[in-house]
Scaffold this active site. Sequence first.
Site, PDB file in Angstrom:
ATOM      1  N   CYS A   2      -3.509  -2.095   7.046  1.00 26.76           N
ATOM      2  CA  CYS A   2      -4.726  -2.514   7.714  1.00 26.76           C
ATOM      3  C   CYS A   2      -5.099  -3.910   7.209  1.00 26.76           C
ATOM      4  CB  CYS A   2      -5.903  -1.585   7.476  1.00 26.76           C
ATOM      5  SG  CYS A   2      -5.576   0.131   7.853  1.00 26.76           S
ATOM      6  N   ARG A  27      -0.005  -6.350   9.181  1.00 26.58           N
ATOM      7  CA  ARG A  27      -0.407  -5.282   8.260  1.00 26.58           C
ATOM      8  C   ARG A  27      -0.622  -3.952   8.972  1.00 26.58           C
ATOM      9  NH1 ARG A  27      -2.776  -7.755   3.292  1.00 26.58           N
ATOM     10  NH2 ARG A  27      -3.564  -5.697   2.824  1.00 26.58           N
ATOM     11  N   TRP A  73      -3.809   0.479  10.619  1.00 26.49           N
ATOM     12  CA  TRP A  73      -2.589   1.282  10.513  1.00 26.49           C
ATOM     13  C   TRP A  73      -3.078   2.681  10.151  1.00 26.49           C
ATOM     14  CZ3 TRP A  73      -0.075   4.124   6.682  1.00 26.49           C
ATOM     15  CH2 TRP A  73       1.263   4.447   6.956  1.00 26.49           C
ATOM     16  N   ASN A  98     -10.068  -0.833   4.179  1.00 25.68           N
ATOM     17  CA  ASN A  98      -8.644  -0.629   3.879  1.00 25.68           C
ATOM     18  C   ASN A  98      -8.567   0.342   2.714  1.00 25.68           C
ATOM     19  OD1 ASN A  98      -8.021  -2.577   5.707  1.00 25.68           O
ATOM     20  ND2 ASN A  98      -7.220  -4.051   4.233  1.00 25.68           N
ATOM     21  N   GLY A  99      -7.589   1.239   2.739  1.00 27.20           N
ATOM     22  CA  GLY A  99      -7.440   2.175   1.617  1.00 27.20           C
ATOM     23  C   GLY A  99      -7.676   3.598   2.079  1.00 27.20           C
ATOM     24  N   GLU A 484      20.655   0.204   3.079  1.00 26.53           N
ATOM     25  CA  GLU A 484      19.839  -0.842   3.697  1.00 26.53           C
ATOM     26  C   GLU A 484      20.202  -0.983   5.185  1.00 26.53           C
ATOM     27  OE1 GLU A 484      17.264  -2.394   3.252  1.00 26.53           O
ATOM     28  OE2 GLU A 484      17.359  -4.270   4.359  1.00 26.53           O
ATOM     29  N   LYS A 488      17.610  -0.412   8.283  1.00 31.69           N
ATOM     30  CA  LYS A 488      17.374  -1.394   9.345  1.00 31.69           C
ATOM     31  C   LYS A 488      17.507  -0.737  10.710  1.00 31.69           C
ATOM     32  CE  LYS A 488      15.781  -3.732   7.480  1.00 31.69           C
ATOM     33  NZ  LYS A 488      15.556  -3.955   6.108  1.00 31.69           N
ATOM     34  N   GLU A 491      14.630   1.786  11.421  1.00 32.39           N
ATOM     35  CA  GLU A 491      13.332   1.115  11.518  1.00 32.39           C
ATOM     36  C   GLU A 491      13.107   0.492  12.901  1.00 32.39           C
ATOM     37  OE1 GLU A 491      13.294  -1.790   8.362  1.00 32.39           O
ATOM     38  OE2 GLU A 491      11.175  -1.483   8.017  1.00 32.39           O
ATOM     39  N   HIS A 507      31.400  16.481   0.760  1.00 36.12           N
ATOM     40  CA  HIS A 507      30.534  17.508   0.172  1.00 36.12           C
ATOM     41  C   HIS A 507      29.449  17.968   1.150  1.00 36.12           C
ATOM     42  CE1 HIS A 507      32.515  17.099  -3.666  1.00 36.12           C
ATOM     43  NE2 HIS A 507      32.356  15.788  -3.591  1.00 36.12           N
ATOM     44  N   LYS A 606       3.969  -4.345   8.002  1.00 32.49           N
ATOM     45  CA  LYS A 606       4.743  -5.215   7.121  1.00 32.49           C
ATOM     46  C   LYS A 606       4.383  -4.999   5.655  1.00 32.49           C
ATOM     47  CE  LYS A 606       7.597  -8.573   6.202  1.00 32.49           C
ATOM     48  NZ  LYS A 606       9.009  -8.159   6.178  1.00 32.49           N
TER      49      LYS A 606
HETATM   50  O1  M6R Z   1       6.712  -6.045   0.317  1.00 29.77           O
HETATM   51  P1  M6R Z   1       7.642  -5.053  -0.344  1.00 29.77           P
HETATM   52  O2  M6R Z   1       8.986  -5.615  -0.590  1.00 29.77           O
HETATM   53  O3  M6R Z   1       7.047  -4.444  -1.567  1.00 29.77           O
HETATM   54  O4  M6R Z   1       7.798  -3.895   0.734  1.00 29.77           O
HETATM   55  C1  M6R Z   1       8.516  -2.744   0.441  1.00 29.77           C
HETATM   56  C2  M6R Z   1       8.825  -1.961   1.696  1.00 29.77           C
HETATM   57  O5  M6R Z   1       7.643  -1.540   2.326  1.00 29.77           O
HETATM   58  C3  M6R Z   1       9.648  -2.773   2.694  1.00 29.77           C
HETATM   59  O6  M6R Z   1      10.817  -3.256   2.124  1.00 29.77           O
HETATM   60  C4  M6R Z   1      10.003  -1.922   3.925  1.00 29.77           C
HETATM   61  O7  M6R Z   1      10.871  -0.896   3.563  1.00 29.77           O
HETATM   62  C5  M6R Z   1      10.610  -2.811   5.005  1.00 29.77           C
HETATM   63  N1  M6R Z   1       9.947  -2.577   6.247  1.00 29.77           N
HETATM   64  C6  M6R Z   1      12.073  -2.604   5.182  1.00 29.77           C
HETATM   65  O8  M6R Z   1      12.603  -3.372   6.208  1.00 29.77           O
END
Ligand code: M6R
Length: 611
Positions: A2, A27, A73, A98-99, A484, A488, A491, A507, A606
């Site tokens: 947020c 955010r 959010w 926020n929070g 990773e 990607k 996501e 396994h 983000k």
């Molecule tokens: O800002 P940060 O690197 O601490 O964020 C950590 C994760 O929230 C961030 O890497 C998230 O997994 C990304 N959306 C991955 O693409």
Amino acid sequence: MCGIVGAASGRDVTPILIDGLKRLEYRGYDSAGLAVIDKKCDLVLRRSVGRVASLESICDSVDGSTGIAHTRWATHGKPAEHNAHPHISSQTIAVVHNGIIENHQELREELKEKEFTFRSETDTEVIVHQIDWHTQQGLDLLNAVQITISELSGAYGLGVVSKKEPGVVIAARNGSPLLIGLGEKENFIASDMSALIPVSQKYMVMEDGDIAKITPSSVEVFDRQGNPVERQVIISTLSDDETELEGYAHFMKKEIHEQTRAITETLEDRLGSKSVIEMAFGDEAQEIFDRAKELKIIACGTSYYAASVARYWFEEFGIKCDVEIASEYRYRKHVVNEGTLFMTISQSGETLDTMAALEMAKTLGYSNTLCICNVPESSLVRASDLTIFTHAGREIGVASTKAFTTQLVTLLMVAICLRRRKVGNGRAGDAMEAEIVKELRSLPQMIDNVIDLEEDIISMSKHFGNKEHALFLGRGAHYPIAMEGALKLKEISYIHAEAYAAGELKHGPLALIDEDMPVVAVAPNDELLEKLKSNLEEVRARGGKLFVFADSQAGLISDEETMVLNVAPVNNYIAPVLYVVPLQLLAYHVALIKGTDIDKPRNLAKSVTVE
Ligand code: M6R
């Protein structure tokens, strides 16, 4: 998550609030809203589901010089107009938050008994009614907020306005970042400074427990005990330069392509001809590295995978290294060995779990705290003994790309510095260090060469458009690279993707293999290549379709069941940084086929500033 922006000014603040929200939209983007005290001292509320643009379209007639705004959010209550912030009470007071308020249920019951009506499912709404209740008992807005926050448990960054006190914005912070931006005859609040780039270059960071009263001509800050306090005024270095698409269709694609430059800038001034220049990491770096006998690294998401790759480097260099997800670390007991350096990795520097882990770690006897971060004016940076910055530039796409590769090269440089202490070369490098430095220097060019494979990756991506699942395989330091790659893909394309260490396939996950489960593998030419090849044969034998990014000398060739894209030979230490790039491109092009919202995928944000 947020985003909050607020303003007390002599001019109409609506455009400032809308512009600030657009800048904070990374955010959270489920819904957005604003509340402004207009010229007749009425409280005007506008809220809408979806993007800030849709809020903007209903704000034409809103005109007032005091206001607060929010991009959401969702945590409590689905994305809907009635759950969007600001929340109001008695058509008089408005709150953005926020929070998460942990005791909201109990406060809700008490307030219902006092005949307050709830219009949302949010935890936030209790705050505004509670403040209203205290003003009804005769308190002014500042004191009512002060009492209210003493009754809340949980995390909050708050902005509050009341039509009974036009010209005043009250801000409060506990566990959720909030800044006060200073302008000419106007002052602001924001959850991060990027919201205020056009209107303010100076700001103060509120500390946990702080409450502030902001008017166009004054800013007063009080600590948790109610004592007036001075907070340092900081000059912001942020600018708008990096927020344009520059002809790219998406920020993610732009950021993938920018990795060449981002890595070059992250390495700049830190590499000598044959060695890493330790002094470039700051005056304290040498002593902090001297004390570091072992490492504990904490991070989330992509940053956690960067840490997981680095663990292989540190341990290869003889340095014990433990890596953990922040949200798990926070809630465990810890035994800390003497001389353990606590390291956090974060693109944003605002991830709440990572920040909370750092605060906890500071009480546990670690030798020092070191942060690898991309955002200079962030909470983690302020809270750490030493920060080594990645110079990725602003990353806007929710899916992290250039932040990851710049984290990796930074971690490799740190690993080299610590290795020197193990091999007894003091501050000088040896032949192996010289070799890695040479390879690091050629990495940007190698990344460009991989990006040149984009047309082939586009052809590969066509095999994924109609799939619901995918498996990613890697071994050694390329296992976290596979993770990773899977992150990607899930996501941004919403395809369920899982990563396995290739040796683990037999396994269990081998049972999943059929022609509808594409298997992506990374196959650099390292000591595990032959083992990996056997694992790939296990997939082929079960009718699986393979998509392999392989070293051109690995001896893997395309056939009906297997599509191989060749990557030029690369040093083993550098390989993970290179091999993640085709996985980023693959995810991007699959998402493009699926028509998803690539830069702002559903349900995500983000910067994750809630638990
Ligand atoms: O800002 P940060 O690197 O601490 O964020 C950590 C994760 O929230 C961030 O890497 C998230 O997994 C990304 N959306 C991955 O693409």
